[in-house]
Design a protein around this motif. Structure first.
Motif, PDB file in Angstrom:
ATOM      1  N   ASN A 187       0.843  -1.190   0.000  1.00 20.99           N
ATOM      2  CA  ASN A 187       0.000   0.000   0.000  1.00 20.99           C
ATOM      3  C   ASN A 187       0.877   1.237   0.000  1.00 20.99           C
ATOM      4  O   ASN A 187       1.980   1.233   0.547  1.00 20.99           O
ATOM      5  N   ALA A 188       0.381   2.310  -0.607  1.00 19.44           N
ATOM      6  CA  ALA A 188       1.160   3.541  -0.690  1.00 19.44           C
ATOM      7  C   ALA A 188       0.237   4.745  -0.601  1.00 19.44           C
ATOM      8  O   ALA A 188      -0.951   4.679  -0.948  1.00 19.44           O
ATOM      9  N   LYS A 189       0.792   5.852  -0.145  1.00 24.76           N
ATOM     10  CA  LYS A 189       0.057   7.117  -0.057  1.00 24.76           C
ATOM     11  C   LYS A 189       0.873   8.205  -0.734  1.00 24.76           C
ATOM     12  O   LYS A 189       2.040   8.423  -0.397  1.00 24.76           O
ATOM     13  N   VAL A 190       0.244   8.886  -1.688  1.00 24.07           N
ATOM     14  CA  VAL A 190       0.833  10.031  -2.362  1.00 24.07           C
ATOM     15  C   VAL A 190      -0.144  11.187  -2.201  1.00 24.07           C
ATOM     16  O   VAL A 190      -1.253  11.149  -2.745  1.00 24.07           O
ATOM     17  N   LYS A 191       0.252  12.191  -1.435  1.00 16.33           N
ATOM     18  CA  LYS A 191      -0.627  13.304  -1.081  1.00 16.33           C
ATOM     19  C   LYS A 191      -1.920  12.755  -0.482  1.00 16.33           C
ATOM     20  O   LYS A 191      -1.888  12.085   0.535  1.00 16.33           O
ATOM     21  N   GLN A 192      -3.073  12.994  -1.127  1.00 13.06           N
ATOM     22  CA  GLN A 192      -4.338  12.538  -0.555  1.00 13.06           C
ATOM     23  C   GLN A 192      -4.830  11.239  -1.189  1.00 13.06           C
ATOM     24  O   GLN A 192      -5.982  10.868  -1.008  1.00 13.06           O
ATOM     25  N   THR A 193      -3.963  10.542  -1.906  1.00 12.78           N
ATOM     26  CA  THR A 193      -4.352   9.309  -2.584  1.00 12.78           C
ATOM     27  C   THR A 193      -3.716   8.112  -1.904  1.00 12.78           C
ATOM     28  O   THR A 193      -2.501   8.080  -1.681  1.00 12.78           O
ATOM     29  N   ARG A 194      -4.551   7.109  -1.565  1.00 14.62           N
ATOM     30  CA  ARG A 194      -4.063   5.849  -1.010  1.00 14.62           C
ATOM     31  C   ARG A 194      -4.232   4.761  -2.057  1.00 14.62           C
ATOM     32  O   ARG A 194      -5.326   4.576  -2.611  1.00 14.62           O
ATOM     33  N   ILE A 195      -3.152   4.044  -2.341  1.00 13.43           N
ATOM     34  CA  ILE A 195      -3.127   3.020  -3.383  1.00 13.43           C
ATOM     35  C   ILE A 195      -2.942   1.661  -2.720  1.00 13.43           C
ATOM     36  O   ILE A 195      -2.074   1.499  -1.844  1.00 13.43           O
ATOM     37  N   TYR A 196      -3.749   0.674  -3.152  1.00  7.61           N
ATOM     38  CA  TYR A 196      -3.746  -0.641  -2.511  1.00  7.61           C
ATOM     39  C   TYR A 196      -3.520  -1.733  -3.559  1.00  7.61           C
ATOM     40  O   TYR A 196      -4.166  -1.749  -4.598  1.00  7.61           O
ATOM     41  N   LEU A 197      -2.609  -2.637  -3.250  1.00  3.77           N
ATOM     42  CA  LEU A 197      -2.350  -3.805  -4.093  1.00  3.77           C
ATOM     43  C   LEU A 197      -2.217  -5.019  -3.174  1.00  3.77           C
ATOM     44  O   LEU A 197      -1.447  -5.003  -2.216  1.00  3.77           O
ATOM     45  N   LYS A 198      -2.996  -6.076  -3.462  1.00  4.32           N
ATOM     46  CA  LYS A 198      -2.988  -7.229  -2.567  1.00  4.32           C
ATOM     47  C   LYS A 198      -3.044  -8.526  -3.361  1.00  4.32           C
ATOM     48  O   LYS A 198      -3.829  -8.663  -4.299  1.00  4.32           O
ATOM     49  N   ALA A 199      -2.211  -9.478  -2.939  1.00  7.29           N
ATOM     50  CA  ALA A 199      -2.282 -10.858  -3.421  1.00  7.29           C
ATOM     51  C   ALA A 199      -3.025 -11.651  -2.351  1.00  7.29           C
ATOM     52  O   ALA A 199      -2.452 -12.002  -1.315  1.00  7.29           O
ATOM     53  N   GLU A 200      -4.302 -11.927  -2.589  1.00  8.93           N
ATOM     54  CA  GLU A 200      -5.161 -12.551  -1.588  1.00  8.93           C
ATOM     55  C   GLU A 200      -5.032 -14.077  -1.623  1.00  8.93           C
ATOM     56  O   GLU A 200      -5.048 -14.686  -2.678  1.00  8.93           O
ATOM     57  N   HIS A 201      -4.926 -14.641  -0.435  1.00  7.55           N
ATOM     58  CA  HIS A 201      -4.880 -16.098  -0.251  1.00  7.55           C
ATOM     59  C   HIS A 201      -3.834 -16.739  -1.184  1.00  7.55           C
ATOM     60  O   HIS A 201      -4.110 -17.701  -1.898  1.00  7.55           O
TER      61      HIS A 201
ATOM     62  N   ARG B 190     -12.335 -18.072  -1.666  1.00  3.52           N
ATOM     63  CA  ARG B 190     -11.688 -17.700  -2.930  1.00  3.52           C
ATOM     64  C   ARG B 190     -10.284 -18.283  -3.061  1.00  3.52           C
ATOM     65  O   ARG B 190      -9.561 -18.485  -2.075  1.00  3.52           O
ATOM     66  N   ASP B 191      -9.886 -18.538  -4.312  1.00  2.00           N
ATOM     67  CA  ASP B 191      -8.523 -18.958  -4.624  1.00  2.00           C
ATOM     68  C   ASP B 191      -7.606 -17.733  -4.656  1.00  2.00           C
ATOM     69  O   ASP B 191      -8.044 -16.598  -4.458  1.00  2.00           O
ATOM     70  N   PHE B 192      -6.335 -17.990  -4.931  1.00  7.01           N
ATOM     71  CA  PHE B 192      -5.361 -16.904  -5.070  1.00  7.01           C
ATOM     72  C   PHE B 192      -5.802 -15.922  -6.152  1.00  7.01           C
ATOM     73  O   PHE B 192      -6.153 -16.307  -7.268  1.00  7.01           O
ATOM     74  N   VAL B 193      -5.804 -14.632  -5.810  1.00 12.48           N
ATOM     75  CA  VAL B 193      -6.198 -13.599  -6.752  1.00 12.48           C
ATOM     76  C   VAL B 193      -5.455 -12.317  -6.389  1.00 12.48           C
ATOM     77  O   VAL B 193      -5.178 -12.056  -5.216  1.00 12.48           O
ATOM     78  N   VAL B 194      -5.085 -11.537  -7.388  1.00 18.92           N
ATOM     79  CA  VAL B 194      -4.435 -10.249  -7.176  1.00 18.92           C
ATOM     80  C   VAL B 194      -5.453  -9.149  -7.480  1.00 18.92           C
ATOM     81  O   VAL B 194      -6.062  -9.131  -8.557  1.00 18.92           O
ATOM     82  N   ARG B 195      -5.643  -8.252  -6.543  1.00 16.01           N
ATOM     83  CA  ARG B 195      -6.594  -7.151  -6.709  1.00 16.01           C
ATOM     84  C   ARG B 195      -5.927  -5.841  -6.314  1.00 16.01           C
ATOM     85  O   ARG B 195      -5.020  -5.804  -5.472  1.00 16.01           O
ATOM     86  N   PHE B 196      -6.382  -4.768  -6.910  1.00 18.45           N
ATOM     87  CA  PHE B 196      -5.809  -3.460  -6.601  1.00 18.45           C
ATOM     88  C   PHE B 196      -6.902  -2.408  -6.636  1.00 18.45           C
ATOM     89  O   PHE B 196      -8.013  -2.642  -7.127  1.00 18.45           O
TER      90      PHE B 196
END
Length: 657
Positions: free
Chosen positions: A610-624, A643-649
């Motif tokens: 996860n990252a924050k640039v000014k007022q924006t929060r960005i999320y990237l996750k590899a679930e399970h 759920r199986d393995f999945v990448v979501r952002f």
């Protein structure tokens, strides 16, 4: 309609996007502004973060928070809530099984039912109101499981210092990985709040239109050989056989809400006289809501047993109107006391009358309940006392409701909270009366079901140094639940869902829940831990929950790119012990108690950046991400895999003007 709203919000975001809000660093400890830099001619000072206020009907005001924390990671989901006590299904938006429960209710009256479908249904207490110095837009976006997106957009602005308006829409669509498993929903809200210049008149109001639509497939019919075996032939999940591919469930609701007060005697804020330090106000609250649950199936299915007609169109409808007249006395020495009279009208109905050899199943259950209630709050030094009580004077649904809470803060570092809760009311409407095209899904318990009684005692301690420890004991009399009357032979033949009925337990059920959370920091590293222990004492297995649930997150935080970006990355581990997990019934939109199959005791690992640039929060996750090498035994309910393995952002983006 949904696409039009999306375009409006997108345009608003661009139109209002200017420099971000000033940070809290410009505030002194008392909340005022520190002497800052000298403004150039024509330059305007930016509002502070504490001027962007968010609150609910409880007037629990918080400020806009654009930070990036591990708690934000937990809440970055479809519900925008921490899902520690939930076990979601494979597709987002679908029902979530309960790993823990909170049986306390804030309402004296039952709800429609189909509770498994209503996880994202916003009640009156969930609606947010705003007070902002400049227009504010928030966009939340996240990818879904397959062929769809999730968007939560909100625009709010003050038309004057006294009047605020907000528009909100959350919608998503996700096809899902399994056959016939699509889900979609929409939540549209309009809110307004007004406070007159002389502070005598205050008003909150909102309109909410919400719907959720699920394709229902009944779960896997051969999960052992097609799913649990790990056979690569079925790695594409749409190849797995499901019970049916012709059913759909839906929840839709519309609500119009108004809460307003007028001060007959206004308290002088700087007065030291107890007489002038007293205020008296009168108020009125109005709530009108229509809601229905529907289950359609275009051909009969043995899954639910015998049916009257080939095509199923089950629809339960509820119309409610609530009016409350209240008066509030507030005094600096005595505290704040509010008394009210409530009138609740309800009409729960079906568009049919079922005539059977043993008796008729009515098409309607309607009436009026009248209640008296009071609320009290008082601050004494570091003690904060709060309580409310209500009692039903007439009517069949409500009984009584009592809440009491005492909070003590020691040296601004240690917080102690003790509370008790008592409620008595009838079970949800679908327990009392239900009609269906399926023969075994018809019952009328309006006269032979008793009011469910819940008593609980809770204690919580929290501090920065030692974490948060919460313990709660709940005793339930006349616990009401769904279960199956199927024999073992019928269960072995996958006929359990044809015999689902509502039950009321005659013996008391005791439920203990202890939860502890603490974060440990080591430089830029941190370990966030939450662990929950549960124990249920009962004569019969009617309330099944895991003994232990744990979530542990190890993560690393650092500013990068010369401080322009703040980043967090880590791994979250979640685990719960095996137990008789509740099963899901699509025709009712409810979970039911089963004692045939233990599920659980499998790890779930997520990796995130996860990252924050000014007022924006960005999320990237590899679930399970461990799904392929720790065994295919991960179920959210019997026959419904997780759920199986999945990448979501996705991202959360705030715009200011």
């Amino acid at each position: 309609m949904r696409y039009i709203v999306f375009v409006i919000f997108l345009w608003s975001a661009v139109a209002f996007a200017q420099d971000p809000i000033a940070s809290k660093k410009g505030l002194d400890p008392k909340g005022g502004k520190k002497p800052g830099k000298v403004l150039k001619e024509g330059e305007e000072e930016k509002p502070s973060v504490e001027e962007y206020k968010i609150f609910t009907i409880k007037r629990d005001t918080v400020f806009l928070d654009t930070t990036l924390t591990i708690q934000k990671e937990y809440k970055y989901n479809y519900l925008r809530k921490d899902g520690f006590e939930l076990m979601p299904f494979s597709n987002i938006g679908k029902p979530s099984n309960a790993l823990g429960v909170d049986l306390n209710n804030s309402s004296m009256y039952p709800s429609l039912g189909a509770s498994a479908l209503g996880g994202n249904y916003w009640e009156v207490e969930d609606i947010k109101y705003y007070n902002v110095p400049t227009p504010l837009t928030e966009l939340m976006f996240k990818t879904t499981m397959e062929q769809g997106q999730l968007l939560d957009a909100m625009l709010t602005f003050n038309m004057s210092p006294e009047l605020n308006v907000s528009l909100g829409y959350k919608g998503f669509r996700s096809l899902g990985k399994y056959n016939y498993n699509q889900s979609e929903s929409g939540n549209f809200t309009v809110t307004t709040n007004y406070n007159s210049k002389n502070n005598r008149y205050q008003m909150l109001a909102h309109i909410a239109v919400q719907d959720v639509v699920f394709q229902e497939n009944g779960g896997l019919i051969d999960g052992e050989s097609q799913f649990e075996s790990g056979d690569t032939e079925f790695s594409s999940r749409d190849r797995l056989d499901v019970a049916f591919i012709n059913a759909e469930s839906e929840i839709l609701g519309k609500r119009y809400f108004l809460d307003h007060q007028y001060k007959l005697i206004k308290k002088a804020e700087d007065s030291t006289s107890s007489a002038i330090a007293t205020s008296i106000e009168v108020g009125h609250q109005f709530n009108y809501e229509t809601k229905f649950s529907k289950f359609n199936q275009d051909a009969e299915s043995d899954y639910f047993g015998n049916s009257f007609l080939a095509e199923t169109e089950d629809k339960a409808q509820l119309q409610t109107t609530y009016n409350q007249l209240n008066a509030t006395f507030s005094n600096r020495l005595l505290g704040k006391l509010k008394g009210y009279l409530g009138i609740y009208n309800y009409n729960y109905f079906f568009k049919s009358l079922l005539i059977t050899p043993t008796g008729n199943i009515d098409s309607q259950y309607k009436g009026t309940d009248i209640s008296l209630g009071a609320e009290y709050s008082k601050r004494i030094g570091q003690f904060n006392l709060r309580g409310d009580a209500a009692y039903n004077l007439s009517g069949d649904l409500g009984g009584s409701l009592i809440n009491a809470e005492a909070t003590y803060i020691y040296k601004d570092k240690h917080k102690f909270v003790a509370s008790l809760h008592n409620e008595s009311k009838m079970p949800n409407f679908n327990f009392l009366l239900y009609q269906s095209n399926y023969e075994n899904y018809n019952w009328q318990n309006t006269s032979n079901f008793d009011k469910q009684n819940i008593n609980s005692l809770a204690f919580e301690y929290s501090s920065t140094a030692y974490g948060t420890l919460a313990a709660k004991y709940t005793n339930i009399d006349k616990y009401t639940y769904f279960g199956s009357t199927a024999t073992q032979e019928q269960i072995d033949n996958d006929e359990e869902n044809a015999y689902i009925k509502p039950f009321q337990e005659s013996a008391s059920v005791g439920y203990l829940k202890v939860k502890y959370s603490k974060e440990f920091k080591f430089g830029r590293w941190a370990l966030d831990n939450t662990i929950m222990y549960q124990n249920v004492s009962q004569s019969n297995q009617v309330l099944n929950l895991p003994d232990l649930v744990t979530r542990n997150t190890l993560y690393y935080s650092k500013k990068v790119f010369k401080g322009a970006m703040f980043m967090q990355t880590g791994v979250t581990f979640k685990y719960f012990t095996a137990y008789n997990m509740n099963a899901y019934n699509p025709a009712l939109g409810e979970f039911y108690t089963q004692n045939q199959q233990e599920l659980g005791a499998y790890p779930m690992l997520d990796f995130f950046i996860n990252a924050k640039v000014k007022q924006t929060r960005i999320y990237l996750k590899a679930e399970h991400f461990n799904s392929s090498f720790t065994g295919y035994d991960y179920y959210s309910a019997p026959n419904y895999p997780y759920r199986d393995f999945v990448v979501r952002f996705g991202l959360v983006w705030n715009f200011f003007s």
